[in-house]
Design an enzyme around this catalytic site. Structure first.
Site, PDB file in Angstrom:
ATOM      1  N   LYS A  41       0.797  -1.226   0.000  1.00  0.00           N
ATOM      2  CA  LYS A  41       0.000   0.000   0.000  1.00  0.00           C
ATOM      3  C   LYS A  41       0.832   1.280   0.000  1.00  0.00           C
ATOM      4  CE  LYS A  41      -4.061  -2.029   0.063  1.00  0.00           C
ATOM      5  NZ  LYS A  41      -5.112  -1.807  -0.916  1.00  0.00           N
ATOM      6  N   SER A 275      -2.498 -12.867   3.947  1.00  0.00           N
ATOM      7  CA  SER A 275      -3.011 -12.859   2.566  1.00  0.00           C
ATOM      8  C   SER A 275      -1.943 -13.345   1.590  1.00  0.00           C
ATOM      9  CB  SER A 275      -3.534 -11.475   2.159  1.00  0.00           C
ATOM     10  OG  SER A 275      -2.485 -10.555   1.992  1.00  0.00           O
TER      11      SER A 275
HETATM   12  N1  PMP Z   1      -3.742  -8.260   1.347  1.00  0.00           N
HETATM   13  C1  PMP Z   1      -3.639  -7.377   2.351  1.00  0.00           C
HETATM   14  C2  PMP Z   1      -2.922  -7.785   3.584  1.00  0.00           C
HETATM   15  C3  PMP Z   1      -4.226  -6.112   2.238  1.00  0.00           C
HETATM   16  O1  PMP Z   1      -4.120  -5.232   3.246  1.00  0.00           O
HETATM   17  C4  PMP Z   1      -4.931  -5.777   1.067  1.00  0.00           C
HETATM   18  C5  PMP Z   1      -5.609  -4.443   0.909  1.00  0.00           C
HETATM   19  N2  PMP Z   1      -6.187  -3.920   2.064  1.00  0.00           N
HETATM   20  C6  PMP Z   1      -5.032  -6.731   0.045  1.00  0.00           C
HETATM   21  C7  PMP Z   1      -4.407  -7.957   0.226  1.00  0.00           C
HETATM   22  C8  PMP Z   1      -5.794  -6.466  -1.208  1.00  0.00           C
HETATM   23  O2  PMP Z   1      -5.212  -5.491  -2.049  1.00  0.00           O
HETATM   24  P1  PMP Z   1      -6.114  -4.564  -2.955  1.00  0.00           P
HETATM   25  O3  PMP Z   1      -6.763  -3.542  -2.064  1.00  0.00           O
HETATM   26  O4  PMP Z   1      -5.171  -3.955  -3.932  1.00  0.00           O
HETATM   27  O5  PMP Z   1      -7.162  -5.415  -3.596  1.00  0.00           O
END
Ligand code: PMP
Length: 315
Positions: A41, A275
């Site tokens: 991010k 994730s």
């Molecule tokens: N994994 C994590 C740990 C995240 O914080 C986020 C976004 N909050 C995502 C995946 C998903 O990314 P995106 O918002 O670009 O879909």
């Protein structure tokens, strides 16, 4: 002159060991957890703020507000601190673990915790960013309207979120693979990563598969556009375009994500979050279903120490 902002992006792409994946095909991972504040991010925080400055939406000394499960919040706190902005985060209480809050506070941000009632709506402990942050987004809109020099970054609909991944992350992946890529797999929160990288890859070669990954607790993309409640100016956004672009969606549950995240730390030395485990788990599953794919790329979005108090697949 260089500062930490110059360290954002241009992350390494590494190949997982065949022993980890159990596959002869190659799965490569982009090490986004090595960005300065610990997640992918940082990329979008920087671009969204720079574009807002160019577009006259915020002036130095102003306040940035955002709704986030943690990573965008921390990234905005970090970039905001370096560029001289106040940051206020509306955080769902359900994901307000101490390690995230302490990090934001250390960067100097103000945090307001909100009860979203999300838990009652989900089947396991996993959390989908696009659905938990509806109330926090309403608060952001109110804060933007009521304050002077206050700007809501709107990560869920801001085109510069997806464009960061289109122009930077996606381009880096094409260069690092020499275009030898058959599929891209990524967890979906705002869908900025999947949409932006997916657009670049499909433009290069429409045959490249683009695959979303979602927490089983609330598979918003899998449920389709009809399942997404549209509140004018609050919900909708990038995820609707990602639904159109994606070739497939894989749903991963909390235990599967945590187990693979543990293995990535223990077998590969990749200190990445839950994730990341979900993304690798899904990439393996997708290759098993489509064995003709030779090279698959995914991302490791954030750091593992964000999940020391609760091990939860959060997007
Ligand atoms: N994994 C994590 C740990 C995240 O914080 C986020 C976004 N909050 C995502 C995946 C998903 O990314 P995106 O918002 O670009 O879909």
């Amino acid at each position: 002159m260089k500062n930490t902002i110059n360290l954002i992006g241009n992350t390494s792409l590494l190949d997982l060991k065949r022993e980890t994946t159990g596959l002869p095909q190659n799965i490569a991972v982009k090490t986004e957890f090595l960005n300065p504040s610990g997640s992918i991010k940082d990329r979008i925080a920087l671009r969204m703020i720079k574009k807002a400055e160019e577009e006259g939406l915020i002036k130095p000394g102003g306040t940035i507000v955002e709704a986030s499960t943690g990573n965008t919040a921390i990234a905005l706190c970090y970039v905001g601190a370096v560029l001289g902005y106040q940051v206020k985060i509306f955080l769902p209480r359900e994901v307000g673990e101490d390690e995230k809050i302490d990090t934001m506070k250390l960067y100097g941000a103000e945090i307001e915790m909100l009860d979203t009632g999300y838990k009652e709506k989900t089947s396991d402990g996993s959390v989908h960013g696009s659905s938990i942050e509806i109330l926090p987004r309403k608060k952001c809109l109110e804060a933007e309207k009521s304050g002077d020099n206050v700007w809501w970054a709107r990560q869920f609909s801001n085109p510069h979120n997806a464009e960061t991944h289109k122009f930077d992350t996606g381009q880096e992946i094409l260069e690092q693979t020499d275009g030898q890529i058959d599929a891209f797999v990524a967890s979906v929160g705002t869908a900025g990563t999947l949409l932006g990288v997916g657009q670049t890859l499909k433009e290069y070669n429409p045959g490249i598969k683009v695959v979303g990954v979602e927490p089983s607790g609330f598979p918003a993309m899998r449920n389709g556009k009809e399942g997404i409640e549209i509140i004018e100016g609050i919900t909708g956004g990038l995820i609707l375009d990602a639904i159109d672009l994606a070739d497939d969606v894989i749903v991963v549950d909390n235990d599967q994500a945590v187990q693979m995240a543990d293995r990535l730390v223990q077998e590969e030395g990749l200190f990445c979050g839950i994730s990341s485990g979900a993304n690798v788990f899904a990439a393996i599953e997708f290759v098993r279903k489509n064995p003709e794919l030779k090279n698959v790329v995914t991302v490791l979005p954030d750091r593992r120490d964000r999940y020391f108090s609760i091990q939860r697949y959060t997007t």
